[in-house]
Write a protein that holds these residues in place. Structure first.
Motif, short mmCIF file in Angstrom:
data_model
loop_
_atom_site.label_atom_id
_atom_site.label_comp_id
_atom_site.label_asym_id
_atom_site.label_seq_id
_atom_site.Cartn_x
_atom_site.Cartn_y
_atom_site.Cartn_z
N PRO B 262 12.37 4.87 -14.55
CA PRO B 262 11.93 6.27 -14.49
C PRO B 262 12.36 7.08 -15.72
CG PRO B 262 13.02 5.65 -12.46
CD PRO B 262 13.23 4.53 -13.40
N GLY B 310 5.30 -4.30 -13.33
CA GLY B 310 4.74 -3.40 -12.32
C GLY B 310 5.70 -2.31 -11.88
N GLU B 311 6.89 -2.31 -12.46
CA GLU B 311 7.86 -1.30 -12.06
C GLU B 311 7.44 0.10 -12.52
OE1 GLU B 311 11.82 -2.36 -13.34
OE2 GLU B 311 12.64 -0.57 -12.38
N ILE B 313 4.21 2.39 -13.66
CA ILE B 313 2.75 2.37 -13.80
C ILE B 313 2.28 3.60 -14.54
CG2 ILE B 313 2.40 1.02 -11.72
CD1 ILE B 313 1.21 3.60 -10.50
N GLY B 314 1.22 3.43 -15.23
CA GLY B 314 0.57 4.56 -15.88
C GLY B 314 1.12 4.89 -17.24
#
Lengths: 120, 428, 856
Positions: B262, B310-311, B313-314
């Motif tokens: 994050p 995949g941890e 995304i975007g």
């Protein structure tokens, strides 16, 4: 840990009930100097305001049964009864534990002891 | 162990006290690799420990270790394998957690991690054997089941919470004062708890939640501080060092925290928007611009990893933007490498596609220049085929490329001149 | 003859006071009473012009209505910095109270001496009670009153706790939970108190400094006044004028008598002839019937306010100690005003009808239980001193036990060289013998008392040679095993913080109050905190709050260039008398400040009060739903009270005005909106959904439709929960995630979009920029400067700077641009730069409301 456990701080048995620990801590605070009282009071409150907190602190305190009392070694020594002359009539095998406890006293009764076991 | 008839509680109390004086200091040194010494208060507090250890299967190993004075932590592993009674495990669990903290304070990070690992082993035993639940019942027989479960399962959360507070405090320090090594160590410390999965479901869940809350709060703090510091800047007038400082600090924090996804997402977002802002206000030639791009490149592999797994995304387009910014600094193959990376993460990335298209056109140009130097028909055909290939690639990458038309025309003229049908190069 | 010295307990009430002491035997608490067996002493100080001396108590009470008017209800004036005047002498409220205390202790010493035959009692120390809601200044003034009266003040005990302690002691309740409802003349306190293993804990607390029996009286007096006006009397009174004040006072006196009579009967026939002359000089006669029902309707809302306080106290008990209403076992009524039947009924209905374990109210000695509780506390705080000839001993152990043995612990105070202490029983035999410590202290453990009853012992002191140095007698009482008398020890800490202490901090862009010390915390309390600077204003303002009212601002100037995020360390300490100190450090600069409740705000005249009431209306029109009902709840009774007390009670009027002001400004500053707004999140999310659910089989970013559904569902939930809990950081994070996802997905979408017309684009930029400048200008004008002077100063400076910057850095350059003739590719970067600068200024403007505040 920054926050000491109240049981560890006060050096009392964490398995005491609320009533017993209140009695114990009352004695502690009455003998304590004025500048230590606020902290003792705060610790008592931590253990009695909420029951779940008492249990929480008890679980996080080191077990401390009577046999693990926090009193000074010198005090504990004076509490130990010394051997009596009746020893003569009893066949005993001493262990290291007994010798540790008896210390100087053991020297004086050594002549009464038929066997002396070094190991445990 | 035989006892004399006159063995009294007073004897036991004194024996325990004396035993503790013997045993506790030695075990402290063993557990901490010699880093910590037991003080008098410790010894007094642990007077019940030696007796509990005597009752454990592992005592002979420990007794031998104490006699030899070894500080080899393997000994404790062996003792752990042999087993401890629940009461001994209780002492172990509490003490090891505390030692872990004290070792952290003393910056003995390896020893601290060892102790916390051992601590979790002992806590797991206490949970799984039902010792904690039974002790709670003893302490208050009237307590309802649910309340008992609540207290027991949440028991360790305050310790983790306290550690979290210290990490937060450290992260709030200025760049010069922040102790990155301590932060990384705490991150590792939390990782140990990540793998704490006793059979006790509820406790495991509580710990999981607490660790997740830690993860979230550190990422949020990093993001908040970065956003605040960057929004303080007037990009039209700020000095290079002022522009670089916030993101440099964020990078240091992310690095210390072992690259949490994050926080990385937030950093790349702010980085890219700052770069675009600098470009917009015409300051993309100032040194800070490249410094920021370089910081992004440092971040890229770690961010890329989380995108692939995949941890995250975007974040693809932002990573794409970054690689394009980096690519702009290069020419030829070096540029191509970065563009490939951009398109790998973000297929169809507009600017990357465009630049790639121009790179291909450059190859077309080179090819056409080579053509001028060649006379052998086989080479000519091969060269034209290659050029055709590059044209196709250029078109595929960016069909709206305005230069395409010109290059295509020249190619077709060359084909005509060499009497080669361009359609023969189209693979069926 | 031996002399006993024991600290006493004093209840300094608004209307009545009382004084009590624990007997030397420790088996009973003795209350002072006069020769008519009256156990309370009116808190009245008067002046006898003939004797030219102060008169107190009942004597002064009887002079009410005569000139010079005696001083009454002085407790309501404690701590507010005013002085009062009696017979031309200016006195502080402390002086007045000191006179009352001196008179009481003088009388009590004589009475208490009769407790033990042939023994004299001396009083020079006391525990004085205070309402739980008293502030530091009020508590300090109470302490000063004691000291001026020549008394050593051992402690200031909160009144409800004193009542609970007495009650528990009297009925031997070692474990129990009490709700103490204490309605005195001027103040209302409610506490939830637990006795636990013989000790005491305050679990919950609430109250109102301006709610008491006096309010009932004044309201009734006002009612009489209106009735008299209807009958044609000229009674348009202005109580700030002394003549009108005297008139109203006499009406209040009648009202009080009527109120008291209505406690015993349903209807009263009120007949008073010629009580005073009205404004036109006509003598006024009151003659009518008045019923209890009418009275109850009149004062019902006041009683309801008190019940609301009770509920708040219970809520606090729940959060502090997990104790709910259903666990309360005893509901105690304390204070003379609890005699009013409506009050009793209201409390009975609210708390003895199944909500708690109590089935009926306890009305035990409501006027005197506070003093008795204080006496109990005094006996544990200070040793009993016994003097015989020239030997004085301080006995710190309790002289009462319900077990069969007792410890005797004490210290010889004034004799040197004591080595041995012998405990001699009544028969003259040596019961036990111990060695004295160097400081004169000694301890006899487990002195056996085989039967119940009073034992007389003597303590004999001798030196190292065995020569006698002195002796003193003392008594010990052994009660029956079931007669436990819990007194509490030093573990009982009955003083708690009545109101939260908070600090105003900035979080994101909003200010909020962060609680530093929570109400209900035991005193002394302290906390250490770290905050961080949040802007470049060059100053830090630490604004401290007590409940919702600001009490002190500490303003610190910082060195230029102090970065945001610099730690601010703050330590707050509150001692047992509620004296508060704040100290700390920021960037090497240390500060220290004594915190007191602020000096009284300037008294408002009616025009200003009307303006405030209008303000209040306006504020409520901006609210809706839950917020509106909460606002109404907080303000309705204040507004009603203001309209009422303007005629009846100027002190209370000002207090209510202050409260209303603070509530209104509190609601003004609320801003609960997160940024960006929810609809933007929804728009982006919808855009993402449109792309990923197109159903063209394409796996966007490697996920299939189902996986996208799950992902987006999770994001939407996270967003919703962050938005609903007003969690700005979490909201920002989720929003950024969605935005990033959309930006990635749209790369494909817009690959083939045609470029826009550059000239039009640039024109649009210029127009937008002009709009931004105009918007900014009107924000400057509309900005409401803070009412706090320190913040206002910072804001003024910053506003001016921003205005100058806007002109020089944005407007000016914009005006110089030749928009018609400059090509777009040269204009665009210029305009972009100006936009960037404008945005930067805007961000700084957004910080204005919270300038100087620190963040967590």
């Amino acid at each position: 840990m920054k926050n000491e456990n109240p049981f560890d701080d006060l050096e009392i048995d964490p398995r005491l009930s609320g009533r017993e620990l209140t009695k114990r801590i009352r004695k502690i605070i009455e003998k304590a100097p004025a500048d230590e009282r606020a902290e003792i009071q705060a610790n008592w409150e931590k253990l009695t305001l909420r029951e779940d907190q008492r249990i929480h602190h008890a679980l996080l305190a080191h077990p401390r049964p009577e046999s693990a009392s926090a009193r000074e070694v010198s005090t504990l020594r004076t509490n130990v009864p010394l051997p009596t002359s009746k020893l003569q009539n009893t066949a005993v095998s001493l262990t290291r534990a007994d010798v540790i406890v008896w210390d100087e006293a053991a020297v004086s009764v050594q002549h009464l002891i038929p066997r002396y076991d070094q190991g445990k | 162990m035989s006892r004399m008839k006159w063995w009294s509680p007073a004897h036991q109390a004194l024996l325990n006290a004396l035993d503790a004086q013997d045993v506790v200091p030695g075990l402290f040194l063993l557990l901490t690799g010699g880093a910590l010494q037991a003080n008098e208060k410790d010894t007094r507090r642990l007077r019940d420990w030696p007796e509990a250890l005597h009752d454990s299967a592992s005592w002979p190993i420990l007794a031998a270790a104490l006699t030899s004075g070894t500080r080899d932590h393997e000994v404790w592993n062996q003792a752990q394998a042999q087993g401890f009674t629940d009461r001994a495990a209780h002492h172990n669990a509490l003490l090891l957690l505390e030692l872990s903290d004290r070792l952290t304070q003393g910056r003995r990070f390896d020893e601290s991690l060892r102790c916390v690992r051992w601590a979790t082993t002992n806590w797991a035993q206490l949970y799984e054997s039902g010792y904690l639940a039974a002790l709670t019942k003893d302490l208050d027989p009237q307590l309802p089941e649910d309340a008992t479960a609540e207290i027991v399962s949440g028991l360790l959360c305050p310790a983790l919470e306290e550690r979290r507070q210290r990490v937060i405090e450290e992260l709030r320090k200025s760049s010069a004062d922040m102790d990155a090594a301590a932060i990384t160590h705490s991150q590792d410390w939390f990782d140990v708890w990540r793998s704490f999965t006793p059979a006790a479901q509820r406790a495991a869940a509580r710990i999981r939640q607490t660790v997740a809350a830690y993860d979230q709060s550190v990422s949020q703090l990093v993001a908040q501080q970065m956003t605040k510091a960057v929004s303080d800047l007037d990009l039209t007038t700020a000095q290079d060092l002022e522009i670089e400082a916030p993101l440099r600090q964020t990078w240091r924090q992310i690095e210390a925290l072992r690259f949490p996804a994050p926080a990385m997402a937030e950093m790349i977002g702010t980085l890219i928007s700052t770069l675009w802002s600098l470009r917009r206000v015409g300051r993309d030639t100032t040194p800070a611009f490249n410094t920021l791009v370089d910081l992004g490149i440092l971040l890229a592999p770690h961010l890329g990893r989380t995108i692939k797994s995949g941890e995250s995304i975007g974040q693809n387009s932002r990573l794409g933007d970054l690689y394009v910014f980096r690519a702009e600094r290069e020419r030829g193959e070096a540029r191509r490498e970065y563009l490939v990376l951009a398109l790998d993460f973000c297929p169809g990335h507009r600017n990357a596609s465009m630049l790639m298209s121009y790179l291909h056109l450059h190859d077309v140009q080179v090819g056409m220049q080579d053509l001028a130097k060649t006379i052998r028909p086989a080479s000519i055909k091969a060269t034209l085929k290659a050029v055709h290939g590059h044209l196709k690639l250029a078109e595929a990458a960016f069909p709206l490329n305005e230069d395409l038309a010109g290059h295509t025309e020249r190619f077709q003229k060359a084909c005509l001149k060499n009497k080669i049908d361009p359609r023969s190069f189209d693979e069926k | 003859m031996a002399t006993f010295k024991r600290a006493v307990g004093i209840d300094l009430g608004t209307t009545n006071s009382s004084i009590a002491m624990m007997s030397p035997m420790g088996d009973e608490l003795v209350l002072w009473e006069d020769r008519f067996k009256r156990k309370t002493f009116p808190s009245v100080l008067g002046w006898d012009p003939d004797k030219r001396a102060f008169i107190h108590g009942w004597e002064a009470w009887n002079r009410r209505g005569l000139d010079p008017q005696p001083l009454t209800s002085i407790k309501r004036k404690m701590g507010n910095g005013q002085t009062v005047s009696l017979a031309g002498q200016d006195m502080t409220p402390a002086d007045v109270s000191a006179e009352i205390v001196k008179a009481m202790t003088g009388l009590a010493a004589t009475t208490f001496s009769k407790v033990v035959e042939d023994h004299e009692t001396i009083i020079d120390a006391a525990v004085i009670t205070v309402p739980a809601y008293f502030d530091a200044l009020q508590i300090e003034e109470t302490r000063r009153a004691g000291e001026l009266a020549g008394i050593e003040v051992l402690g200031l005990l909160q009144e409800p706790t004193a009542a609970a302690m007495y009650h528990a002691w009297k009925h031997g309740i070692e474990d129990g939970i009490f709700l103490v409802y204490d309605l005195g003349g001027g103040t209302f306190d409610v506490s939830v108190i637990r006795s636990l293993h013989g000790e005491y804990q305050v679990l919950g607390i609430d109250g109102d400094n301006f709610l008491g029996g006096d309010d009932f009286d004044k309201r009734l007096a006002e009612h009489f006044r209106l009735r008299l006006i209807e009958q044609g009397y000229s009674l348009d009174l202005d109580v700030s004028k002394s003549e009108d004040a005297a008139r109203f006072f006499l009406l209040t006196k009648v009202a009080q008598e009527v109120k008291e009579s209505l406690s015993a009967s349903e209807v009263q026939y009120v007949a008073r002839r010629d009580i005073f002359d009205d404004c036109a000089g006509n003598p006024v006669t009151l003659e009518f019937e008045y019923s209890r029902t009418e009275f109850e309707e009149l004062v019902g809302d006041l009683v309801n306010q008190s019940i609301a306080c009770c509920h708040r106290a219970i809520e606090l008990a729940m959060s502090r100690a997990d104790v709910s209403a259903s666990q309360i076992e005893h509901v105690l009524m304390v204070g003379g005003s609890t005699r009013v039947p409506l009050v009793r009924q209201a409390v009975q209905d609210a708390f003895c009808a199944g909500q708690t374990l109590a089935t009926q109210l306890r009305l035990d000695e409501p006027d005197t239980c506070v003093a008795l509780g204080a006496a109990l506390r005094a006996s544990t705080l200070a040793a009993l001193e016994i003097t015989q000839d020239s030997t004085t001993v301080a006995l710190s152990s309790s002289t009462y036990t319900h077990e069969d043995s007792v410890d005797v612990i004490g210290t010889v105070l004034n004799v040197e060289g004591v080595r041995t202490v012998a405990l001699i029983n009544q028969g003259g035999d040596v019961h036990a013998i111990v060695r004295a410590q160097d400081d004169g202290s000694f301890e006899f453990e487990n002195v056996r008392l085989p039967e119940t009853g009073t034992y007389r012992f003597t303590l004999d002191f001798s030196d190292s040679a065995g020569e006698p140095l002195g002796s003193v007698p003392f008594f010990v009482h052994s009660g029956a095993p079931e007669a436990s008398r819990p007194t509490g020890s030093a573990l009982s800490n009955p003083s708690v913080l009545a109101k939260d202490i908070g600090l105003e901090v900035v979080r994101e862009t909003r200010s909020e109050r962060h609680v530093l010390l929570a109400r209900g915390s035991s005193l002394p309390a302290e906390g250490e905190f770290t905050f961080y600077t949040a802007d470049h204003s060059g100053a830090v303002i630490l604004r401290l709050y007590q409940s919702r009212f600001p009490i002190r601002s500490i303003h610190l100037t910082l060195a230029e260039g102090t970065p945001t995020g610099t730690p601010v360390r703050l330590k707050i300490q509150v001692d047992e008398s509620m004296a508060m100190v704040a100290e700390g450090e920021i960037a090497g600069q240390r500060f220290w400040a004594q915190i007191e409740p602020p000096p009284p705000r300037e008294l408002k005249d009616w025009a200003e009060i009307e303006a405030l009431l209008d303000d209040c209306d306006r504020a409520s029109s901006e609210l809706w739903g839950d917020e509106l009902s909460r606002f109404r709840e907080a303000t309705e009774h204040l507004i009603a009270g203001i309209r009422e007390t303007v005629r009846t009670d100027p002190d209370k009027l000002q207090a209510l005005v202050v409260r209303l002001e603070d509530v209104v400004s509190d609601y003004r500053n609320r801003d609960t909106h997160l940024t960006p707004a929810w609809h933007r999140f929804e728009t982006l999310l919808d855009a993402v959904k449109r792309i990923v659910w197109r159903g063209d089989g394409k796996r966007q970013l490697g996920l299939n439709t189902e996986e996208w559904r799950a992902r987006l569902g999770a994001i939407e939930n996270a967003g919703r929960s962050a938005y609903e809990s007003s969690d700005q950081p979490a909201w920002s994070q989720v929003f950024n995630q969605v935005q990033a996802t959309w930006e990635t997905l749209k790369q494909d979408e817009f690959m083939f979009a045609a470029p826009t017309d550059p000239v039009a684009y640039v024109q649009m930029l210029a127009t937008s920029l002009r709009a931004v400048i105009d918007n900014f200008r009107s924000s400057f004008h509309a900005f409401a400067i803070s009412p706090n002077p320190e913040t206002a100063a910072l804001q003024h400076g910053e506003l001016h700077r921003l205005e100058v910057m806007l002109k020089e850095k944005v407007e000016g350059p914009l005006a110089l641009l030749d928009l018609e003739n400059t090509p777009p590719d040269r204009l665009k970067p210029e305009l972009d730069r100006l936009f960037e600068t404008a945005n930067h200024l805007r961000r700084q403007f957004d910080r204005l409301p919270t300038l100087g505040l620190v963040s967590r």
